[in-house]
Design an enzyme around this catalytic site. Structure first.
Site, PDB file in Angstrom:
ATOM      1  N   GLU A 146       1.124  -1.089   0.333  1.00 57.67           N
ATOM      2  CA  GLU A 146       0.001  -0.490  -0.012  1.00 57.67           C
ATOM      3  C   GLU A 146       0.830   1.023  -0.151  1.00 57.67           C
ATOM      4  OE1 GLU A 146       1.601  -0.566   3.921  1.00 57.67           O
ATOM      5  OE2 GLU A 146       0.062  -2.546   2.492  1.00 57.67           O
ATOM      6  N   ASP A 147       0.765   2.387  -0.729  1.00 54.33           N
ATOM      7  CA  ASP A 147       1.164   3.774  -0.820  1.00 54.33           C
ATOM      8  C   ASP A 147       1.208   3.681   1.159  1.00 54.33           C
ATOM      9  OD1 ASP A 147       1.319   3.180  -3.062  1.00 54.33           O
ATOM     10  OD2 ASP A 147      -0.639   5.045  -3.891  1.00 54.33           O
ATOM     11  N   VAL A 148       1.720   5.336   1.127  1.00 57.47           N
ATOM     12  CA  VAL A 148       2.461   5.617   2.426  1.00 57.47           C
ATOM     13  C   VAL A 148       0.938   6.542   2.901  1.00 57.47           C
ATOM     14  CG1 VAL A 148       3.757   7.294   3.884  1.00 57.47           C
ATOM     15  CG2 VAL A 148       4.990   5.866   1.607  1.00 57.47           C
TER      16      VAL A 148
END
Length: 340
Positions: A146-148
């Site tokens: 997942e993105d940050v």
């Protein structure tokens, strides 16, 4: 000769000072191989084990007698043991993790030698698992990332840790559970670990095989400049399942090849979110998508690089995404715990 695979490998390095001298007859015996290597001033040891084995396996005993005496001359130097290396086959620990922070990358984020974030999901627990197994090193991998700024909620994301050359090969499940409990208390605001256990190398195959077949469920908070009419919402649900074309997003072009990916949206529904703003509409978007779908780009269109997108479906090119959560990764992994 019997051959078998062992979990423990012992490599004994033996050296003999006259190795190269005794092999020099191979220059005459196999000029097509060693003659060329000698002429090119081959760097390092001229007669490698692989090249010598290959040469001798193709020569008849009769021809060998022309170059080597039988019986061979008595060595005038001793065979020396210069090194003994003991290695244990890798072990594997797996589980699922939740991520609650919107400022935490999955792995160390280092650009041009400088850290962007103090830590990562991987670093919060992988070293502790390595220490539990007394491993020389580790490799972390997961089912996607997942993105940050995206939270990983629900049942968590499957992950595995390859433990390289571990000194402990029998770690009771209770010790793993105790470690998991301790880590969950220490990092409660950032992550939570579930279902940690040792697995076999064969168990990893299903993790990789499920990369394309699994689906994911997302929840996104979005904003629009137009009101959501019943007609628009009806058009939205009627197009399901929806196949979209996504060019590699602009934000990841620096690290991924520019290509077009076809992905499927399996379900989609919108719920209005009450808000005091009179010129904007806030809504919650729930999606079930094929793995690998760029959800942010499906919402904002990514300057037309994702088609169709939510903006084109709702006739509003200014739709944007404010927050995104992963609610579920529909992959039945890791295997059920085997207590010992």
């Amino acid at each position: 000769m019997l051959k078998f695979n062992s979990e423990l490998t012992i490599n004994v390095k033996l050296t003999y000072s006259n190795d190269e001298l005794e092999c020099f007859k191979l220059l005459e015996l196999c000029p097509d191989v060693f003659g060329m290597r000698h002429t090119k001033k081959f760097k390092g040891f001229l007669f490698s084990r692989k090249s010598v084995d290959g040469a001798l396996n193709n020569k008849h005993n009769v021809k060998l007698r022309n170059f080597y005496s039988n019986p061979p001359s008595i060595p005038n130097h001793s065979l020396l043991c210069s090194d003994v290396d003991i290695n244990q086959s890798p072990m594997y620990c797996a589980g699922r993790y939740n991520k609650f922070s919107r400022a935490l990358p999955q792995s160390p984020w280092i650009i041009k030698g400088k850290r962007r974030f103090n830590t990562s999901v991987q670093e919060l627990f992988s070293k502790d698992v390595q220490a539990l197994f007394k491993a020389q090193d580790y490799t972390f991998s997961s089912s996607g990332r997942e993105d940050v700024d995206v939270r990983m909620l629900g049942n968590g994301r499957p992950f595995s840790i390859e433990l390289i050359n571990p000194k402990r090969t029998k770690v009771p499940q209770k010790e793993i559970d105790d470690l998991m409990e301790r880590l969950n208390k220490e990092h409660a605001t950032n992550i939570k670990l579930n279902d940690m256990q040792t697995i076999s190398k064969d168990d990893l195959k299903y993790l990789k095989e499920g990369e394309d077949s699994k689906t994911k469920i997302y929840e996104a908070l979005c904003v629009s400049k137009k009101p959501l009419t019943d007609e628009l919402l009806s058009n939205l649900t009627s197009c399901i399942p929806l196949v979209i074309e996504q060019k590699t997003p602009i934000r990841v072009l620096h690290r991924r090849a520019n290509m077009v990916r076809n992905k499927t949206i399996h379900s989609m529904n919108i719920t209005a979110v009450p808000h005091s703003s009179t010129n904007q509409t806030y809504f919650c978007l729930n999606l079930e998508t094929q793995a690998g779908t760029y959800v942010k780009e499906f919402v904002n269109g990514d300057f037309g690089r994702t088609t169709p997108n939510l903006g084109s479906l709702l006739n509003d090119p200014d739709i944007d995404i404010l927050a995104l959560d992963v609610l579920s990764i529909n992959l039945d992994w890791p295997p059920k715990k085997k207590y010992s």
